[in-house]
Scaffold this active site. Structure first.
Site, PDB file in Angstrom:
ATOM      1  N   GLU A  33       0.805  -1.218   0.000  1.00 36.57           N
ATOM      2  CA  GLU A  33       0.000   0.000   0.000  1.00 36.57           C
ATOM      3  C   GLU A  33       0.839   1.270   0.000  1.00 36.57           C
ATOM      4  OE1 GLU A  33       0.365  -1.196   4.399  1.00 36.57           O
ATOM      5  OE2 GLU A  33       0.196  -2.185   2.457  1.00 36.57           O
ATOM      6  N   ASP A  40      -5.135  -7.395  -2.462  1.00 41.82           N
ATOM      7  CA  ASP A  40      -5.685  -7.590  -1.125  1.00 41.82           C
ATOM      8  C   ASP A  40      -5.756  -9.093  -0.890  1.00 41.82           C
ATOM      9  OD1 ASP A  40      -7.328  -7.899   1.127  1.00 41.82           O
ATOM     10  OD2 ASP A  40      -9.157  -7.423   0.023  1.00 41.82           O
ATOM     11  N   ASN A  54     -10.289 -12.513   2.330  1.00 46.33           N
ATOM     12  CA  ASN A  54     -11.165 -13.593   2.747  1.00 46.33           C
ATOM     13  C   ASN A  54     -12.242 -13.733   1.675  1.00 46.33           C
ATOM     14  OD1 ASN A  54     -13.669 -14.741   4.226  1.00 46.33           O
ATOM     15  ND2 ASN A  54     -12.086 -14.931   5.786  1.00 46.33           N
ATOM     16  N   GLN A  57      -3.197  -8.525   6.898  1.00 39.61           N
ATOM     17  CA  GLN A  57      -3.042  -7.702   5.695  1.00 39.61           C
ATOM     18  C   GLN A  57      -4.352  -7.096   5.195  1.00 39.61           C
ATOM     19  OE1 GLN A  57      -3.852  -8.174   2.235  1.00 39.61           O
ATOM     20  NE2 GLN A  57      -2.214  -7.144   1.111  1.00 39.61           N
ATOM     21  N   GLU A  58      -5.380  -7.925   4.985  1.00 38.16           N
ATOM     22  CA  GLU A  58      -6.637  -7.399   4.445  1.00 38.16           C
ATOM     23  C   GLU A  58      -7.307  -6.447   5.423  1.00 38.16           C
ATOM     24  OE1 GLU A  58     -10.570  -8.853   2.109  1.00 38.16           O
ATOM     25  OE2 GLU A  58      -9.971 -10.139   3.775  1.00 38.16           O
ATOM     26  N   GLU A  59      -7.398  -6.864   6.690  1.00 40.79           N
ATOM     27  CA  GLU A  59      -8.098  -6.032   7.667  1.00 40.79           C
ATOM     28  C   GLU A  59      -7.411  -4.680   7.862  1.00 40.79           C
ATOM     29  OE1 GLU A  59      -9.159 -10.307   8.737  1.00 40.79           O
ATOM     30  OE2 GLU A  59      -7.305  -9.241   8.287  1.00 40.79           O
ATOM     31  N   TYR A 105       1.540  -4.973  13.166  1.00 39.97           N
ATOM     32  CA  TYR A 105       0.796  -5.986  12.417  1.00 39.97           C
ATOM     33  C   TYR A 105       0.160  -6.933  13.426  1.00 39.97           C
ATOM     34  CZ  TYR A 105       0.011  -9.278   8.512  1.00 39.97           C
ATOM     35  OH  TYR A 105      -0.552 -10.084   7.545  1.00 39.97           O
ATOM     36  N   TRP A 153       0.655 -14.122  -0.534  1.00 34.45           N
ATOM     37  CA  TRP A 153      -0.803 -14.288  -0.552  1.00 34.45           C
ATOM     38  C   TRP A 153      -1.195 -15.641   0.063  1.00 34.45           C
ATOM     39  CZ3 TRP A 153      -3.220 -16.950  -5.218  1.00 34.45           C
ATOM     40  CH2 TRP A 153      -4.622 -16.969  -5.129  1.00 34.45           C
ATOM     41  N   GLY A 199      -0.039 -16.865   5.611  1.00 32.73           N
ATOM     42  CA  GLY A 199       0.006 -16.715   7.062  1.00 32.73           C
ATOM     43  C   GLY A 199      -0.850 -17.776   7.714  1.00 32.73           C
ATOM     44  N   ALA A 200      -2.018 -17.349   8.215  1.00 34.67           N
ATOM     45  CA  ALA A 200      -2.931 -18.284   8.870  1.00 34.67           C
ATOM     46  C   ALA A 200      -3.465 -19.325   7.903  1.00 34.67           C
ATOM     47  CB  ALA A 200      -4.084 -17.508   9.502  1.00 34.67           C
TER      48      ALA A 200
END
Length: 525
Positions: free
Chosen positions: A254, A264, A267, A281-283, A322, A394, A397-398
């Site tokens: 960004e 992005d 989800n 990242q998205e939130e 983060y 992308w 992570g989780a």
């Protein structure tokens, strides 16, 4: 990075033409109820819409509900408990605003007074302008469709003010947009601070838009591909030789990719946990650019070959950290220029990765194909000089994705879509080095995307460790097509392992991960 701009300035790349978007609604141009059906280009199916709080169910019910909202919010509100009570009077489904109560306590007496005497009345006034600003229902960007919607920043701010005050009725087809879950997110001690910082960021957004009305336009485009419209990856002869590919461990999507298509890591319900505990990242992107949150109101869950492209959002906040350490660090003045339609020249594409419970499953051809097609849906363009894609790890992570694999899949999709790419590894120098070495090998050997896809599918049949992915890809390319098909999985594994053991330095240290030394030994014979 200069090569990626190809002698252009950051704002000189082509940007989507509203006139060419599919089934497009200019919501910001609507003046009266009833124009919506005439405004879109095609109506081959019954139009599905999100009903706004002042026109729910039927006219009589709507009038009573909106009157209740107006009456409750017009009463003096001097505390978070009174705000909660006012909202519960018309929306009985909301829970206790434990996080909001704590947030206001942390602010201190003087800041609390400013919130209740200045900011909150402005948010309420903005919310109650909704019938004036959007006098009609909003079309749903429904699953399996190609539809788009342009809406003004002022309209978005009123919608978000209503979300803050939890006036929306539940829309089963789309993610929740009311802020009540965020206001209730106070049960995880590790996330307590970041939830408060998210609320602070959103309050700052409302301070900005109520102090000075925003005047720009935002476009939301849902893109869907049928199976027959997708590439036949195994047949593709495209190479990456003509593409600019920049791998870097420095910078953020960004902040360091002006004018690019910014990914992005979404989800499938866009925004993910932005209105709850989520803060990755998205939130974070949705919090520093709150206008993105409004997409949850009218965007159904993304399908496996779908993406959402948002053009024109403004960034309002700066931040650090983060996840648990997210911190609002102050105001951000977005100087991005506007295009011919009054949109900021910022384009974001939401693509959702697969969430793996068993990371080994991501190497199955069906799963790799799904991710390739998802990236293709997001990166596809008809523009002759499209902006590069700015992306990174992308779904790594989780969601337990392997960045070595996900980087290749995204770069392959860019190759097919004729886009350059900058890949951010987020301070991981070693990963950046490994991806760059792999890309250099692919480019130097003119490996086609079709070949690379076949190699990836072959890797999925072996029992090699994921860390050997790049080693395997380089190794298998050296053999003839006949050898390629005759090798057994055990042969491949034993041959690679045997040569790894032979690879030594003066210190006798095994250099399993250093492909340049490994392959000197592999092919001496």
């Amino acid at each position: 990075m200069e090569k990626l701009y190809r002698n252009h300035g950051p704002w000189e790349f082509e940007i989507s033409n509203i006139a060419n978007l599919p089934d497009h609604t200019n919501l910001h141009e609507l003046q009266t109820i009833g124009e919506l059906g005439q405004n879109s280009s095609s109506r081959t199916e019954e139009l599905r819409t999100i009903q706004l709080p002042f026109c729910v169910v039927n006219e009589e019910v709507a009038q009573k509900y909106w009157a209740s909202v107006t009456d409750s919010l017009s009463q003096p509100i001097r505390s978070s408990q009174e705000l909660q009570a006012a909202i519960k009077s018309y929306n009985k489904r909301v829970k206790e605003f434990t996080a909001l109560h704590h947030f206001l306590q942390v602010l201190g007496q003087s800041e609390q007074e400013i919130f209740f005497t200045d900011l909150l009345p402005k948010i309420i006034k903005l919310a109650l302008r909704l019938p004036e600003l959007i006098p009609t229902d909003i079309p749903i960007l429904s699953i399996g469709s190609c539809k788009s919607l342009s809406i003004s920043q002022l309209q978005v701010s009123s919608l978000l003010a209503n979300a803050f005050l939890c006036t929306f009725w539940s829309a089963r087809a789309c993610p929740d947009i009311n802020f009540d879950k965020l206001f209730n997110s106070h049960d995880r001690p590790k996330r307590e601070k970041c939830v408060l910082e998210k609320i602070k960021s959103l309050c700052h957004y409302f301070e900005r838009v109520t102090y000075k009305e925003p005047v720009s336009v935002i476009t939301f485009e849902r893109r869907h591909f049928a199976n027959e419209e997708l590439p036949q990856w195994h047949n593709l002869n495209n190479t990456l030789n003509q593409r600019e590919i920049h791998i870097t461990s420095d910078g953020l999507i960004e902040s360091n990719s002006d004018g690019f298509l910014q990914v992005d890591f979404a989800n499938k319900n866009v925004g993910g946990g932005v209105l709850a505990y989520g803060c990755v990242q998205e939130e974070i992107r949705f919090i520093i650019c709150p206008e993105l949150i409004v997409s949850r109101l009218f965007t159904e869950q993304l399908g496996s070959t779908e993406a959402l492209i948002i053009t024109g959002v403004e960034r309002f906040s700066d931040y650090s950290g983060y996840g648990d350490t997210y911190t609002w660090t102050g105001d951000y003045q977005d100087t991005t220029p506007l295009d011919a339609y009054g949109r900021r020249r910022t384009s974001i594409v939401a693509i959702d990765a697969i969430r793996f419970t068993k990371p080994s499953e991501q190497y199955k051809p069906t799963n790799m194909l799904r991710e390739l097609n998802k990236a293709y849906a997001g990166f596809y363009t008809v523009l002759k000089q499209p902006p590069p894609v700015a992306t990174g790890n992308w779904g790594c992570g989780a969601y337990k994705g392997d960045p070595k694999l996900k980087s290749l899949l995204q770069i392959m999709a860019c190759g097919v879509c004729n886009r350059d790419i900058v890949y951010f590894t987020f301070n991981d120098d070693q990963l950046a080095k490994e991806i760059l070495e792999m890309i250099n090998f692919i480019v130097q050997n003119a490996i086609t995307i079709g070949q690379l896809w076949k190699y990836l599918c072959r890797f999925s049949d072996t029992k090699l460790k994921p860390s050997r992915l790049y080693t395997f890809l380089q190794y298998i390319h050296e053999y003839s097509e006949e050898d390629f098909h005759n090798f057994t999985d055990k042969h491949l594994e034993n041959r690679i392992s045997k040569n790894v053991q032979r690879s030594t330095l003066k210190s006798d240290e095994v250099v399993d991960e250093d492909c340049s030394i490994l392959f000197m030994n592999l092919f001496q014979n």
